[in-house]
Each structure stands twice: as structure tokens, then as C-alpha cells.
Design a protein around this motif. Structure first.
Motif, PDB file in Angstrom:
ATOM      1  N   LYS A  93      -1.582  -9.054   2.942  1.00  0.00           N
ATOM      2  CA  LYS A  93      -1.524  -7.969   3.910  1.00  0.00           C
ATOM      3  C   LYS A  93      -2.498  -8.199   5.059  1.00  0.00           C
ATOM      4  O   LYS A  93      -2.179  -7.914   6.216  1.00  0.00           O
ATOM      5  CB  LYS A  93      -1.825  -6.636   3.234  1.00  0.00           C
ATOM      6  CG  LYS A  93      -1.758  -5.493   4.210  1.00  0.00           C
ATOM      7  CD  LYS A  93      -1.672  -4.161   3.566  1.00  0.00           C
ATOM      8  CE  LYS A  93      -1.613  -3.095   4.667  1.00  0.00           C
ATOM      9  NZ  LYS A  93      -1.607  -1.749   4.114  1.00  0.00           N
ATOM     10  N   LEU A  94      -3.666  -8.736   4.730  1.00  0.00           N
ATOM     11  CA  LEU A  94      -4.631  -9.049   5.788  1.00  0.00           C
ATOM     12  C   LEU A  94      -4.046 -10.064   6.759  1.00  0.00           C
ATOM     13  O   LEU A  94      -4.264  -9.998   7.968  1.00  0.00           O
ATOM     14  CB  LEU A  94      -5.935  -9.579   5.180  1.00  0.00           C
ATOM     15  CG  LEU A  94      -6.808  -8.543   4.491  1.00  0.00           C
ATOM     16  CD1 LEU A  94      -8.050  -9.198   3.936  1.00  0.00           C
ATOM     17  CD2 LEU A  94      -7.175  -7.440   5.456  1.00  0.00           C
ATOM     18  N   ASP A 119       0.819  -1.207   0.000  1.00  0.00           N
ATOM     19  CA  ASP A 119       0.000   0.000   0.000  1.00  0.00           C
ATOM     20  C   ASP A 119       0.852   1.256   0.000  1.00  0.00           C
ATOM     21  O   ASP A 119       0.367   2.361   0.249  1.00  0.00           O
ATOM     22  CB  ASP A 119      -0.932   0.019   1.221  1.00  0.00           C
ATOM     23  CG  ASP A 119      -2.217  -0.715   0.929  1.00  0.00           C
ATOM     24  OD1 ASP A 119      -2.690  -0.621  -0.207  1.00  0.00           O
ATOM     25  OD2 ASP A 119      -2.731  -1.379   1.844  1.00  0.00           O
ATOM     26  N   ARG A 125      -3.259  -8.000  -1.339  1.00  0.00           N
ATOM     27  CA  ARG A 125      -4.246  -7.585  -0.360  1.00  0.00           C
ATOM     28  C   ARG A 125      -4.459  -8.670   0.689  1.00  0.00           C
ATOM     29  O   ARG A 125      -4.466  -8.418   1.895  1.00  0.00           O
ATOM     30  CB  ARG A 125      -5.557  -7.256  -1.053  1.00  0.00           C
ATOM     31  CG  ARG A 125      -6.524  -6.499  -0.210  1.00  0.00           C
ATOM     32  CD  ARG A 125      -6.193  -5.021  -0.165  1.00  0.00           C
ATOM     33  NE  ARG A 125      -6.652  -4.380  -1.381  1.00  0.00           N
ATOM     34  CZ  ARG A 125      -7.912  -4.001  -1.583  1.00  0.00           C
ATOM     35  NH1 ARG A 125      -8.801  -4.157  -0.622  1.00  0.00           N
ATOM     36  NH2 ARG A 125      -8.280  -3.442  -2.700  1.00  0.00           N
ATOM     37  N   ARG A 126      -4.623  -9.896   0.236  1.00  0.00           N
ATOM     38  CA  ARG A 126      -4.878 -10.983   1.183  1.00  0.00           C
ATOM     39  C   ARG A 126      -3.669 -11.221   2.070  1.00  0.00           C
ATOM     40  O   ARG A 126      -3.794 -11.500   3.265  1.00  0.00           O
ATOM     41  CB  ARG A 126      -5.209 -12.262   0.408  1.00  0.00           C
ATOM     42  CG  ARG A 126      -6.465 -12.107  -0.437  1.00  0.00           C
ATOM     43  CD  ARG A 126      -7.478 -13.153  -0.094  1.00  0.00           C
ATOM     44  NE  ARG A 126      -8.758 -12.806  -0.710  1.00  0.00           N
ATOM     45  CZ  ARG A 126      -9.386 -13.557  -1.619  1.00  0.00           C
ATOM     46  NH1 ARG A 126      -8.852 -14.710  -2.002  1.00  0.00           N
ATOM     47  NH2 ARG A 126     -10.540 -13.181  -2.109  1.00  0.00           N
ATOM     48  N   LEU A 150      -4.740  -8.735  -5.823  1.00  0.00           N
ATOM     49  CA  LEU A 150      -5.580  -9.426  -4.846  1.00  0.00           C
ATOM     50  C   LEU A 150      -4.737 -10.223  -3.863  1.00  0.00           C
ATOM     51  O   LEU A 150      -4.979 -10.207  -2.649  1.00  0.00           O
ATOM     52  CB  LEU A 150      -6.556 -10.355  -5.576  1.00  0.00           C
ATOM     53  CG  LEU A 150      -7.534 -11.117  -4.696  1.00  0.00           C
ATOM     54  CD1 LEU A 150      -8.381 -10.144  -3.894  1.00  0.00           C
ATOM     55  CD2 LEU A 150      -8.429 -12.031  -5.529  1.00  0.00           C
TER      56      LEU A 150
END
Lengths: 248, 248
Positions: A149-150, A104, A146-147, A143
Motif C-alpha cells: 500500500k505504501l 484497509d 501494508r508495504r 505486513l
DNA sequence: CGACTAATTGATGCTATTCAACCACCGTGG
DNA sequence: CCACGGTGGTTGAATAGCATCAATTAGTCG
């Protein structure tokens, strides 16, 4: 025989998946969340172009610097940290092989924390523009970022919880478990043993205690047979999981 | 005169910006990062449709439940928390008016932490589908969500740092500062004073100490004139910032 | 008024810090 | 080869910070 300083997974009984050479751990991590095409993987391998060796305990970025580069850890252990005026340092998260420091990045202006190596590392520097383009053009990769990072956020929550309610002994065991588990996930450690190239100072800054106390806790753990730690090689007995069961 | 329990900003010298009624604090928060169009604001206001009052210390979701609903805090204070088998609870982050619990909900399967009210709240429940559609159709809103989340992550890092290296007194002052600052940002508190509808148990779970110790620290702070806390109304003396300067 | 929740207080001991010194290892240069 | 400095690890003693248990005192509400 495996030397204590070896980072190789050979001989650990770990099935070393033969993926693309360069960004091996990265694609391993990302691929665990989202199936990636050959083109995706090729684009990822391209990230590791600007690669360099970095000595232990060296800053990659300091707090306050402009955020124009992301870092990808290829080998070794790095960490996010915050340093206070008093000199006290708190490590926020570990960056292991395959970890991209921050997808990010594009939305940040400057770093509110520093990133430094703990052990000697091989690091790839990813310019902001390259990262942005990758995210814009390869949706599957975006994607996966993002995952991933989660997942890191979940670890961060667990870390915070540990600091808040666990005793130093439990926190240290937790730290060891996290490192072995994550190393195991990218094929760099066995199920219950692996490299641990951290000094006791590093550990103290991870779990928020003094170095002296880390030393004493560590000896307790050794004496009670929970861990074996010698020359940067860590082995966890099966009991280690049972002694800190409610760690979640 | 302002009662201690009042949540109104009237009389605080805070310019109460007259935005759309429903999602006021939310659009305030998001608009601070990204300029939002009238259509964006209308879509946001629509989020607050399924609204309800919730009593203090009630669970909105428990750890392990499927993540099919997001929560938007309209009034009051809620929190993310983790509870261990021993009963010990650690609060991970506060959710103040205008906070959406998790815009990345779509990527989660089930909650790895719980969310509960601390004070009485007005909460809007946002179904996963609604949130996904909003993000898909309104890019400015999606961007604002992302930036707002980065802000929350920064706070989380600061929180973790505080747990790791600050003393209980400093952590408590930090907590107070955070609440007043964030409440101020959405027009619900003055610069140095505002509502504090937390019990000492809540505070203890935030800063990772026992309730008894919170009580004693609080009395020290009162005695030394750093804070004034009476009947859910908090006032910070100007010195409060100076006493914990290196808190970043 | 009674029942409940929240805040307060005291006594005691464990957990961890601090300061200080000392040891072990390793690579360097004389 | 050994003296040397540097880093990381180990140890002890004194003390501070904080938890725990237990009991008491406000407040609040039906």
C-alpha cells in the motif's frame, strides 16, 4: 506470434516465474516486499475463490456504496475514479493484475470513490470478513499488504505531481511507463513493451485532459518515434525514458 | 481585536476545548476517530517533547534523506512537496496543527518527497523508535493513527481530482475551504474564516499553476466577493461553497 | 534608508478545450 | 452478402485558459 490482444508473457523474453496458479500476480507483488511462507501463499490463493469475468468499462463499486467487499484484479486493468456531477471523470489510480483494491477496507464505512474496469477483467471479490481474518491471522501477509500500500501511495504522489507540473505529453509518457513497468513486474509485459488495453477516453481520464488532446499528443509521440501503439499493444522506444527524465 | 496574524481561536466563537496543553491539536484529531484513554493522551503529550520553532519556508527533510524521524506540527502550516530538476515544485498535501507527517514511517527507507514549512511553525521531531514503540504499546493510538491516515488519503484523492478536472479558480477556492475547514476542526479557525499564512507562491504550488495566475484568480475572487483575504487572514463568503458545489 | 520578499500589472504566445463533423472498424441481423 | 448501429479514433477551426517574460509597486525588517 504474439497477438496484440494477448496478455501472455510468452515470447517476451520475460522469465515467467512458475508460482501458484490462482493468485500468481498477487503473491508476486506481495512477495517482493516480504518473504511469505507456504501457508501464507496458500491463504492468498484462497482469496481468488469468488472469481468472475467482468466486461470492459463496468463499475465494480460506485462512490457512496458501503465498503463490504474488496476487489482483487487477476487479469486486465481496472481503476479507481471519481466522477463529478458535470460528468467529468478523473482516474486516481490503476489496478493491475495482483492489485488488491484496499487492504484497509476494514476501517472504511463507504467508498469515497468508484472502482471500474477499463479493459475486460477477471476479478475476485473478497468479503470484508475474509480480508480481516487474513490480516489478523497472517502477520507476514498483513505486513506485505501494508508495504504494498505504501508503494501505491508513492505512485499516487507521483501521479499528483505529474498532474500538477507536467505537460500533457509528458504525463502520457509517464502513464505508459507506469503501466509497462508494473506489468513487467508481474511478468505480463516485457521491459519496454506490453499490452495497453485502454481507450483514448481512459487515457484522457488518467492524465486529466480532453480525449481530443490525447489523440493529438499520441500522434506526436508516434511521429517522433517515442511510442508505437497499435491494436492494444504498446512499445516504448529507449528514448521514452530520456524525454521525461525528471518525472520523479 | 484579532490581528490578522493571530493564530489564536479566541474571539472566533469557537469553543476552545481545554485539553492537554502540548499535543492539543493532535489528540483532538486522533480523538475524533477513536476514544483515547488518559494514558493514551499522556503518551501522545510525550511526543511533543523535542519541540522547536522553525522559520517559514524551511526544509524539515529533503527528498532522498533517510526516514528516521517523524514530524508533528504543533503550530503553523507545513507541506509535503516534490521538487523537479527544473525547479518546479508541487505541494502534495498540507500539514496543519495536529498532523503527524507519517505514522507509517517505520516501513519507509527514505523519503520520496520533501517536507517543508510554509509559515513559521512549531514542530516536534519524533524519533522513529519512539513512534514505533507508541504504536506497539498503545493499540488505540495505533488505530487512531491509521484512521487519521485514511482521512489524509481521502483528501489526497480529492486533491488529485481537483488538479485533474477543476479550473484554477475552483482549485483555489477548494484549497481555501480545506484550510479553513481543517483549522476549524482543531479549533484554530471559525466556520468561514481563519488564518491563511501562505504566500501566493505557496498557493500556486498547491494548485499547480503559475504565481501570476494565482494573483489574477485571487483578484477575481475578491472582486466577486467570494473571498476576503488581507494580511494573512481569510474570510469566505457563504457563496464560496455554492460556487464550487460538486468539488467532491 | 537600502535590501529583500511578496504582490501586482501588461503584453504575448503557447497549450489545451470545445464543438462539430467524419472515418474506420467490428459484430449483428436482415 | 450488405445494410446497419455502435464504439473508438481522427481531423479542423475557433476560443478559452494559462504560462512566460519583464517590469513595477507595495510591504517589511535590520
Amino acid at each position: 506470434m504474439i497477438g496484440p490482444h494477448s496478455y501472455s508473457a510468452a515470447g517476451l523474453g520475460v522469465p515467467q516465474k512458475p508460482l501458484d496458479g490462482m493468485a500468481g500476480p498477487l503473491s508476486l507483488r506481495l512477495g517482493a516486499h516480504v518473504p511469505l511462507s507456504g501457508e501464507d501463499l496458500a491463504a492468498l490463493a484462497h482469496l481468488a475463490v469468488r472469481e468472475s469475468a467482468v466486461a470492459a468499462h463496468a463499475d465494480l463499486v460506485r462512490q457512496g456504496e458501503p465498503a463490504d467487499t474488496a476487489f482483487l484484479v487477476l487479469e486486465g486493468i481496472a481503476a479507481r475514479y471519481v466522477q463529478r456531477a458535470s460528468g467529468a471523470r478523473q482516474i486516481l489510480a490503476l489496478l493491475l493484475p495482483g492489485d488488491l483494491c484496499d487492504p484497509d477496507l476494514a476501517h472504511l464505512e463507504c467508498w469515497d470513490h468508484g472502482i471500474a474496469t477499463l479493459s475486460p477483467c477477471r476479478i475476485a471479490r473478497v468479503p470484508r470478513a475474509v480480508l480481516e481474518e487474513l490480516i489478523a491471522t497472517r502477520p507476514a501477509v498483513a505486513l506485505a499488504f501494508r508495504r504494498t500500500k505504501l508503494e501505491a501511495e508513492a505512485r499516487s504522489r507521483a501521479w499528483l505531481t505529474a498532474l500538477g507540473i507536467l505537460l500533457a505529453t509528458e504525463r502520457l509518457v509517464r502513464l505508459f511507463r507506469e503501466i509497462v513497468d508494473r506489468m513487467h513486474a508481474v511478468g505480463l509485459a516485457g521491459r519496454n513493451e506490453g499490452p495497453l488495453p485502454l481507450t483514448q477516453v481512459d487515457m484522457a481520464e488518467c492524465i486529466g485532459t480532453s480525449t481530443v488532446h490525447v489523440n493529438r499528443v499520441l500522434q506526436d509521440l508516434r511521429r517522433s518515434g517515442v511510442v508505437e501503439l497499435k491494436g492494444n499493444w504498446l512499445r516504448l522506444s529507449d528514448r521514452a525514458g530520456l524525454d521525461a527524465p525528471a518525472g520523479e
